[in-house]
Design a protein around this motif. Structure first.
Motif, short mmCIF file in Angstrom:
data_model
loop_
_atom_site.label_atom_id
_atom_site.label_comp_id
_atom_site.label_asym_id
_atom_site.label_seq_id
_atom_site.Cartn_x
_atom_site.Cartn_y
_atom_site.Cartn_z
N ALA A 81 0.84 -1.20 0.00
CA ALA A 81 0.00 0.00 0.00
C ALA A 81 0.87 1.25 0.00
O ALA A 81 0.64 2.19 -0.77
CB ALA A 81 -0.91 -0.01 1.23
N LEU A 82 1.88 1.24 0.86
CA LEU A 82 2.73 2.43 0.96
C LEU A 82 3.51 2.66 -0.33
O LEU A 82 3.86 3.78 -0.66
CB LEU A 82 3.70 2.29 2.13
CG LEU A 82 3.03 2.36 3.50
CD1 LEU A 82 4.04 2.15 4.61
CD2 LEU A 82 2.33 3.69 3.66
N ARG A 83 3.75 1.58 -1.04
CA ARG A 83 4.46 1.76 -2.31
C ARG A 83 3.47 1.98 -3.45
O ARG A 83 3.82 1.94 -4.62
CB ARG A 83 5.35 0.55 -2.58
CG ARG A 83 6.62 0.59 -1.73
CD ARG A 83 7.45 -0.64 -1.95
NE ARG A 83 6.81 -1.85 -1.45
CZ ARG A 83 7.11 -3.08 -1.86
NH1 ARG A 83 8.02 -3.25 -2.79
NH2 ARG A 83 6.50 -4.13 -1.34
N GLY A 84 2.21 2.14 -3.10
CA GLY A 84 1.21 2.53 -4.10
C GLY A 84 0.80 1.43 -5.06
O GLY A 84 0.41 1.70 -6.19
N ARG A 107 -5.43 1.56 0.88
CA ARG A 107 -4.25 2.40 0.68
C ARG A 107 -4.37 3.71 1.45
O ARG A 107 -3.45 4.13 2.15
CB ARG A 107 -4.08 2.69 -0.82
CG ARG A 107 -3.18 1.69 -1.50
CD ARG A 107 -2.87 2.12 -2.90
NE ARG A 107 -4.00 1.87 -3.80
CZ ARG A 107 -4.09 2.36 -5.03
NH1 ARG A 107 -3.13 3.15 -5.49
NH2 ARG A 107 -5.13 2.08 -5.79
N ASP A 108 -5.51 4.33 1.33
CA ASP A 108 -5.70 5.62 2.01
C ASP A 108 -5.57 5.44 3.52
O ASP A 108 -4.87 6.20 4.19
CB ASP A 108 -7.07 6.20 1.66
CG ASP A 108 -7.15 6.60 0.20
OD1 ASP A 108 -6.07 6.68 -0.43
OD2 ASP A 108 -8.25 6.82 -0.30
N ARG A 128 -1.99 4.67 4.47
CA ARG A 128 -1.11 5.83 4.29
C ARG A 128 -1.32 6.87 5.38
O ARG A 128 -0.35 7.45 5.88
CB ARG A 128 -1.36 6.45 2.92
CG ARG A 128 -0.68 5.67 1.83
CD ARG A 128 -0.70 6.45 0.54
NE ARG A 128 0.42 6.07 -0.30
CZ ARG A 128 0.34 6.00 -1.63
NH1 ARG A 128 -0.81 6.27 -2.23
NH2 ARG A 128 1.40 5.66 -2.33
N SER A 129 -2.54 7.09 5.72
CA SER A 129 -2.75 8.11 6.75
C SER A 129 -2.23 7.61 8.09
O SER A 129 -1.67 8.37 8.88
CB SER A 129 -4.23 8.51 6.83
OG SER A 129 -4.99 7.45 7.37
N ALA A 163 0.29 5.62 8.47
CA ALA A 163 1.75 5.72 8.39
C ALA A 163 2.20 7.15 8.67
O ALA A 163 3.14 7.38 9.43
CB ALA A 163 2.23 5.25 7.03
N ALA A 164 1.49 8.08 8.05
CA ALA A 164 1.85 9.48 8.23
C ALA A 164 1.70 9.86 9.70
O ALA A 164 2.58 10.50 10.29
CB ALA A 164 0.96 10.36 7.36
N TYR A 166 6.00 7.23 10.03
CA TYR A 166 6.75 6.09 9.52
C TYR A 166 7.79 6.52 8.49
O TYR A 166 7.51 7.29 7.59
CB TYR A 166 5.81 5.07 8.89
CG TYR A 166 6.54 3.97 8.16
CD1 TYR A 166 7.18 2.96 8.85
CD2 TYR A 166 6.60 3.97 6.77
CE1 TYR A 166 7.86 1.96 8.18
CE2 TYR A 166 7.27 2.96 6.08
CZ TYR A 166 7.90 1.97 6.80
OH TYR A 166 8.57 0.99 6.14
#
Lengths: 337, 337
Positions: B25-28, B37-38, B41-42, B44-45, B49
């Motif tokens: 997911a982080l690598r899209g 993914r969203d 990602r959020s 992780a942010a 991370y």
DNA sequence: TTGTAGGCGTTATCAT
DNA sequence: ATGATAACGCCTACAA
């Protein structure tokens, strides 16, 4: 072909021992019999074994690498610092990741992030903005060994560096003692000036302490680090009404520019214009008129900074109180003043 | 407290996904739903991370780091090279491990070994001895991307750099064309002279091609990189019977030394002594007598070298034929000749 | 004295 | 669309 690098497992297979036995043997553990150690070591040498530091880093949580970030590398003083830092750290088995932030705070942050994701064990940094140090103090708070290569009054961050304010103060006071009442300054280039106002502060303090008026018209700022920009700046400075009789150049390069301007206009140094520079490079010492300058012992600075960083690395759990160690600068008086 | 860095597993635990899902997911990756993914990602942010490049390196067999080895960093040209190399590679997501070999072949070998054990993806090197390149050619044979930052006639190694021999030839020929018959040279400092004889070769070739006698007495070598050493050397040079009327200084610093000597002895430049330098630094362009010098486009050199290295990295399996790319140097004629 | 098992944080392969 | 498992090369327990 790209022959794969030999690993502990390869040596284990060849010698018939297990990988950990090999690992211990190569690190000289006495838990392994002398015979086995000798056998394994000669096999390793034969197979040209080199330990993979990346794998080591992952398991040991330590990379034997430190990060060095400078805001520009063309500055000869910072160049010397980089050289000495690398040399000193090399002796201790550390490698140096280098980045230059080019005066861009974003780049500085990127470099820090890139280095941390590479698990550097510590950071030496000449920060762009000497007054905005929060992101660096945060590193310290997270027990991440960090040493600034500047002098700062800030308490909660380690700093080993040149006291630029003091040096500028000394240089300016020297000119005052020589009898000058109207003293200009060639500031640091725009590209380097973000929040690094130490030298200008020192200049101003010396002026005001002597009871002289601080005149913003006497502060000229070159637009970049070239001699041309310096010449442009001193032209501007000498064009003001009631022109200065002396100038403190905050870098040797601008001091040379002042000298150039004097040669071009037939101005007598030091009678009609006295000059003091900063950094005491070879160039000013041997200029057509040898220029007075503030000398700093870069080697001492670099080794002190490295020593401090290594200490922080060895004591990262306890987070030792931050220290601030200014390295002493000395005015070298020459014919220009 | 040293709060442990957040890992993929942490994000996985928090979001309820598996670690590889998080990784993808982080690598899209489109294999993961947009919603996931969203969310990931959020998270992780939020958890701040940062991927651990060390772990990445281990599994990908690639470190996104290259090694830069220079034999000295105080040289302003090499400084510029280092700066441009770091800047250019940074744009491509690479970090730069830096080492200076200090003119010691052992240190050069140590630095190479240290870098390889850190899995650098390639090497840029200004080698100490321009004629002993076997250890570097061996790297290439092992498909290890390597680019020399010099010019060399050697065929089986990549090289992007200044053709010092040609530059020296041009500088010397220029002096010959100005009518000089007795031309001295200030060689590179002892500390840098191991097997780097390109400039001296060029000087000699120009002399001999013009049918002039090569006189070893006209070759003076400073003992280090200071201006003082340069002055010492030119003193020696000008003390020979039938003294030279022109001098090719193999570095700008020694050219300045020659100028200093001329000023001290009242020698007229260029009438009694013509001077040509090498590297075209700010300093000689704006010296009391502007000095002719060989200019080299360092920025172009650095980007070309980096480009070549990245190409080699992308094609390490096929081992592309080595290329040798001299960057063009240009003589800038000024008042000193 | 030596071997086995687990894990560092990530990615790739193969299932599900 | 997601998860389980193995692997990169090494080191530190713990076991034999």
């Amino acid at each position: 072909m790209g022959q794969r690098k030999t690993t502990l497992a390869d040596i284990a297979a060849k010698t018939g021992y297990g990988t950990n036995t090999v690992s211990l043997a190569l690190r000289g553990s006495t838990r392994i019999s002398q015979a086995a150690r000798d056998l394994i070591r000669s096999a390793a040498a034969e197979m040209d074994y080199v330990p993979n530091q990346i794998a080591q880093s992952l398991v040991l949580n330590r990379s034997n690498t430190i990060g060095l970030i400078l805001h520009e590398i063309t500055n000869p003083v910072l160049t010397s610092v980089a050289h000495m830092v690398q040399k000193t750290l090399g002796k201790h088995g550390y490698s140096v990741l280098f980045a230059s932030s080019n005066g861009d705070p974003e780049e500085e942050l990127r470099a820090i992030a890139a280095f941390r994701s590479r698990m550097v064990d510590g950071l030496l940094i000449y920060p762009i903005d000497h007054s905005k140090l929060d992101h660096l103090k945060a590193l310290r708070r997270n027990h991440f060994p960090t040493v600034l290569l500047i002098h700062t009054e800030a308490e909660d961050i380690d700093a080993v560096g040149i006291n630029e304010r003091q040096g500028a103060f000394d240089a300016t006071r020297h000119l005052i003692e020589r009898g000058h009442r109207r003293i200009g300054t060639l500031g640091p280039a725009f590209t380097a000036s973000i929040g690094n106002v130490g030298k200008l502060q020192g200049y101003r303090q010396a002026i005001e302490k002597a009871g002289l008026p601080y005149d913003p018209e006497l502060v000229a700022t070159p637009f970049d680090h070239s001699i041309e920009a310096g010449v442009r700046a001193i032209e501007q400075l000498m064009a003001v009404k009631n022109r200065p009789t002396a100038v403190f150049a905050t870098s040797d390069l601008t001091a040379l520019a002042a000298l150039r301007w004097a040669a071009k206009t037939g101005t007598k140094i030091p009678d009609e214009l006295a000059i003091v520079g900063f950094d005491d490079t070879d160039y000013v010492a041997h200029a057509s008129t040898p220029i007075s300058s503030i000398h700093n012992d870069v080697e001492q600075l670099a080794t002190a900074a490295v020593e401090r960083l290594l200490y922080l690395i060895d004591n990262k759990e306890t987070l030792p109180p931050a220290i601030s160690k200014p390295t002493p600068g000395a005015l070298i008086v020459r014919e220009s003043s």
